[in-house]
Scaffold this active site. Structure first.
Site, PDB file in Angstrom:
ATOM      1  N   LEU A 215       0.854  -1.176   0.000  1.00 63.67           N
ATOM      2  CA  LEU A 215       0.000   0.000   0.000  1.00 63.67           C
ATOM      3  C   LEU A 215       0.890   1.226   0.000  1.00 63.67           C
ATOM      4  O   LEU A 215       1.974   1.212   0.590  1.00 63.67           O
ATOM      5  CB  LEU A 215      -0.899   0.022   1.250  1.00 63.67           C
ATOM      6  N   ASP A 216       0.439   2.299  -0.653  1.00 61.80           N
ATOM      7  CA  ASP A 216       1.189   3.543  -0.617  1.00 61.80           C
ATOM      8  C   ASP A 216       1.396   4.001   0.815  1.00 61.80           C
ATOM      9  O   ASP A 216       0.616   3.667   1.714  1.00 61.80           O
ATOM     10  CB  ASP A 216       0.425   4.650  -1.361  1.00 61.80           C
ATOM     11  N   ARG A 217       2.416   4.802   1.006  1.00 62.12           N
ATOM     12  CA  ARG A 217       2.732   5.298   2.341  1.00 62.12           C
ATOM     13  C   ARG A 217       1.515   5.960   3.009  1.00 62.12           C
ATOM     14  O   ARG A 217       1.225   5.726   4.180  1.00 62.12           O
ATOM     15  CB  ARG A 217       3.888   6.296   2.250  1.00 62.12           C
TER      16      ARG A 217
ATOM     17  N   THR B  73      -1.653   5.630   2.223  1.00 62.30           N
ATOM     18  CA  THR B  73      -2.873   4.826   2.185  1.00 62.30           C
ATOM     19  C   THR B  73      -2.926   3.921   3.414  1.00 62.30           C
ATOM     20  O   THR B  73      -1.956   3.240   3.729  1.00 62.30           O
ATOM     21  CB  THR B  73      -2.926   3.956   0.912  1.00 62.30           C
TER      22      THR B  73
END
Length: 231
Positions: free
Chosen positions: A53-55, A57
Site C-alpha cells: 500500500l502507498d505510504r 494509504t
C-alpha cells in the site's frame, strides 16, 4: 502496536496506518520505521509482504509467514483472483459508477494496462468557497482495482478530474491547501477497507476488513458522510 486483523499459521494481516511505509523502496524514500520491521518485532518471527500500500494509504495489508505460502499468494494476486476494495473521498461528484480503463506509466517508464471500477456511495456539498464556486462538492466512492499498478487509484481519479482529497502528487494542491487552512487536515482519504481471497492451504474464502482511522472519520464528519460501515 500494529492492529492485527487476521492471523493463522500461514498468514497475517494488519490495518496499516497512514504514513507507514511497507518496506524500504527506491521509489518511496527513507523512513525511521517500516511495517515489515514493526510486525516482525511485534510477533517475533519473519513476515513476507504479499502486496503493498502507498505510504499515505491506510488499510488491509497482507503478509505470509513463510516463503512457500508467499509463492501461492503472489500467484493469486498476479492472476487477479484477490479482490481489493477501497473507499476514497473525491473532489466533485463522479458518475454513479464507471470503469476506468486507462494505461499508466510505471516506475521504469513502461506503459501498463490499468483498470479500476468504482461506484459512488454518497455525495456532499458544503459552504466552502473555492475559486469561482461558493460551495464545494465531494463524494465518497468504493473503488475496486482490477489491476495493481503503482499509484493506480490516485492516477485514475486524477485522470477523470475527481482527485482524491489530500493526495499531493496526483491530487489538487489548491484543494489540499484549502482543507489545511480551513480544517487543519492533510490526510489523504484513501483506505483499503477489504481484502477477499482464497486461503492458500484450505482454499476457504477469506474476507478481511479494516476500519478507518480518526482523521478519515473527521473528514467524513465535516462532509456529513455516514461512515458507520467502515468504523
Amino acid at each position: 502496536m500494529l492492529e492485527i486483523l487476521y492471523r493463522d499459521e500461514h498468514l497475517i494481516a494488519i490495518n496499516k496506518p497512514s504514513g507507514l511505509l511497507v518496506h524500504k523502496s527506491f521509489y518511496s524514500g527513507e523512513a525511521d520505521t517500516y511495517a515489515i520491521q514493526e510486525l516482525r518485532k511485534q510477533i517475533g518471527q519473519k513476515v513476507f509482504p504479499v502486496h503493498r500500500l502507498d505510504r499515505k494509504t491506510s488499510g488491509v495489508l497482507l503478509f505470509t509467514l513463510d516463503k512457500e505460502t508467499l509463492k501461492i499468494m503472489s500467484a493469486q494476486f498476479a492472476s487477479r483472483k484477490v479482490k481489493k476494495k477501497y473507499i476514497a473521498i473525491l473532489r466533485g461528484w463522479t458518475k454513479e459508477e464507471e470503469t476506468i480503463d486507462y494505461d499508466l506509466i510505471n516506475e521504469d517508464e513502461i506503459k501498463q494496462n490499468a483498470i479500476t471500477y468504482y461506484h459512488r456511495l454518497q455525495i456532499s456539498e458544503i459552504d466552502l468557497p473555492f475559486l469561482k464556486h461558493q460551495t464545494s462538492r465531494y463524494c465518497l466512492v468504493e473503488a475496486i482495482p482490477e489491476t495493481g499498478r503503482f499509484h493506480q487509484l490516485r492516477k485514475h481519479f486524477k485522470h477523470i478530474l475527481h482527485p482524491i482529497l489530500g493526495c499531493r502528487k496526483h491530487g489538487c494542491n489548491k484543494q489540499n491547501k484549502l482543507w489545511l487552512q480551513t480544517f487543519g487536515i492533510t490526510k489523504m482519504t484513501l483506505h483499503a477497507h477489504q481484502l477477499i481471497f482464497n486461503h492458500p492451504i484450505s482454499n476457504e474464502r477469506i474476507t478481511v476488513n479494516a476500519t478507518i482511522d480518526d482523521e478519515f472519520k473527521r473528514v467524513g464528519a465535516i462532509l456529513s458522510f455516514d461512515l458507520s460501515l467502515y468504523s
